[in-house]
Design a protein around this motif. Sequence first.
Motif, short mmCIF file in Angstrom:
data_model
loop_
_atom_site.label_atom_id
_atom_site.label_comp_id
_atom_site.label_asym_id
_atom_site.label_seq_id
_atom_site.Cartn_x
_atom_site.Cartn_y
_atom_site.Cartn_z
N GLY A 58 11.32 40.68 57.76
CA GLY A 58 10.56 39.44 57.77
C GLY A 58 11.30 38.23 57.24
O GLY A 58 12.37 38.34 56.66
N PRO A 59 10.69 37.04 57.46
CA PRO A 59 11.27 35.77 57.00
C PRO A 59 10.74 35.41 55.60
O PRO A 59 9.69 35.89 55.19
N TRP A 60 11.46 34.52 54.91
CA TRP A 60 11.07 34.08 53.57
C TRP A 60 10.06 32.94 53.62
O TRP A 60 9.31 32.73 52.68
N ASP A 61 10.11 32.15 54.71
CA ASP A 61 9.14 31.06 54.82
C ASP A 61 8.80 30.81 56.29
O ASP A 61 9.27 31.53 57.17
N PHE A 62 7.99 29.78 56.53
CA PHE A 62 7.48 29.55 57.88
C PHE A 62 8.43 28.73 58.75
O PHE A 62 8.13 28.48 59.91
N SER A 63 9.53 28.27 58.20
CA SER A 63 10.49 27.49 59.00
C SER A 63 11.90 28.05 58.80
O SER A 63 12.74 27.40 58.19
N PRO A 64 12.16 29.26 59.33
CA PRO A 64 13.43 29.93 59.06
C PRO A 64 14.65 29.30 59.73
O PRO A 64 15.77 29.73 59.44
N THR A 65 14.46 28.29 60.55
CA THR A 65 15.62 27.62 61.15
C THR A 65 15.76 26.18 60.63
O THR A 65 16.49 25.38 61.21
N VAL A 66 15.04 25.87 59.56
CA VAL A 66 15.18 24.56 58.91
C VAL A 66 15.49 24.79 57.43
O VAL A 66 14.78 25.54 56.75
N PHE A 67 16.56 24.16 56.97
CA PHE A 67 16.97 24.29 55.56
C PHE A 67 16.06 23.42 54.69
O PHE A 67 16.02 22.20 54.85
N THR A 68 15.32 24.05 53.78
CA THR A 68 14.39 23.34 52.89
C THR A 68 14.42 23.99 51.51
O THR A 68 15.12 24.99 51.31
N ASN A 69 13.62 23.46 50.58
CA ASN A 69 13.44 24.11 49.28
C ASN A 69 12.20 24.99 49.25
O ASN A 69 11.71 25.36 48.18
#
Length: 285
Positions: free
Chosen positions: A185-196
């Motif tokens: 699974g992914p860590w957040d809802f936007s895995p192709t955008v670098f965010t905090n």
Amino acid sequence: VSAKATGPFVPAKEDYQNVYNEIARLLVEKDNYDDGSYGPVLVRLAWHASGTYDKETGTGGSNGATMRFAPESDHGANAGLKYARDFLEPVKEKFPWISYGDLWTLAGVVAIQEMQGPAIPWRPGRQDRDVSACTPDGRLPDASKDQKHIRAIFGRMGFDDREMVALCGAHSLGRAHTDRSGYDGPWDFSPTVFTNEFFRLLVDEKWGWKKWNGPAQYTDNTTKTLMMLPTDLALVKDKEFKKHVERYAKDSGVFFQEFSDAYVKLLELGVPFTTEERFVFKSSE
Ligand code: HEM
């Protein structure tokens, strides 16, 4: 191209910008992969090529690009990175003068910048080495472990607490794959955008053990679609680490700057540079 009429070809900043542009172009063209981008797996390739560094012996690091060879390519931590290496092969064919070590780390820079992350100043100088320079297994972190392990592994590379936490913020990108690490699974809802977002979720969300037959990992209470590794949760269980998690959750600008600094340092570990000057590449429109 700045080659003089007689001497050997010495690439200049514009030549590396051309390599940058080609990788960025391919990221858009080859969007039929994972969440729509090879970006995250390129970031991971640059990290695993660099994170083998040992400051005591000066061995490992991105100089050499020894992950091209077994046994290093077969180390458990490197499962799935063949996708990233293969993605970059046409770029190497088009720009044969670039070393694999420079190509892989430059690709890590392209991926961060093209996924809306901070600028990552970069300099060339890595030379490819042969299979005899492969590092032993076990130099990269094991996600099932705790803060002591994180400090041992990243301390060996020469990082402090603040840098360790900043670097782990790259888990804003991409996902875990059951056929690679076993996690899912992914860590957040936007895995192709670098965010905090990784840090915000660590602070704001409630994390419980995922009920499944796979390796022990966490899932979010709210949607049960996100994941955290045991090492990710260690960043909020440890008081010193948590200070930085909270700073980054609160202020994305601070995270971007401190991530960039630490990622520059990571990509340069153990490289015998002959130039002080770093290039900042222009991102795509
Ligand atoms: C993915 C572990 C630190 C970047 C992963 C995965 C694991 C993992 C198990 C899933 C791999 C898969 O199944 O495909 C760890 C551990 C770390 C750590 C234990 C430290 C304690 C870092 C750092 C970076 C990074 C420092 C970069 C600066 C990534 C990225 C992915 C990833 C971008 C997603 C790859 C993809 O989508 O294919 N990591 N990691 N990680 N890691 Fe880490």
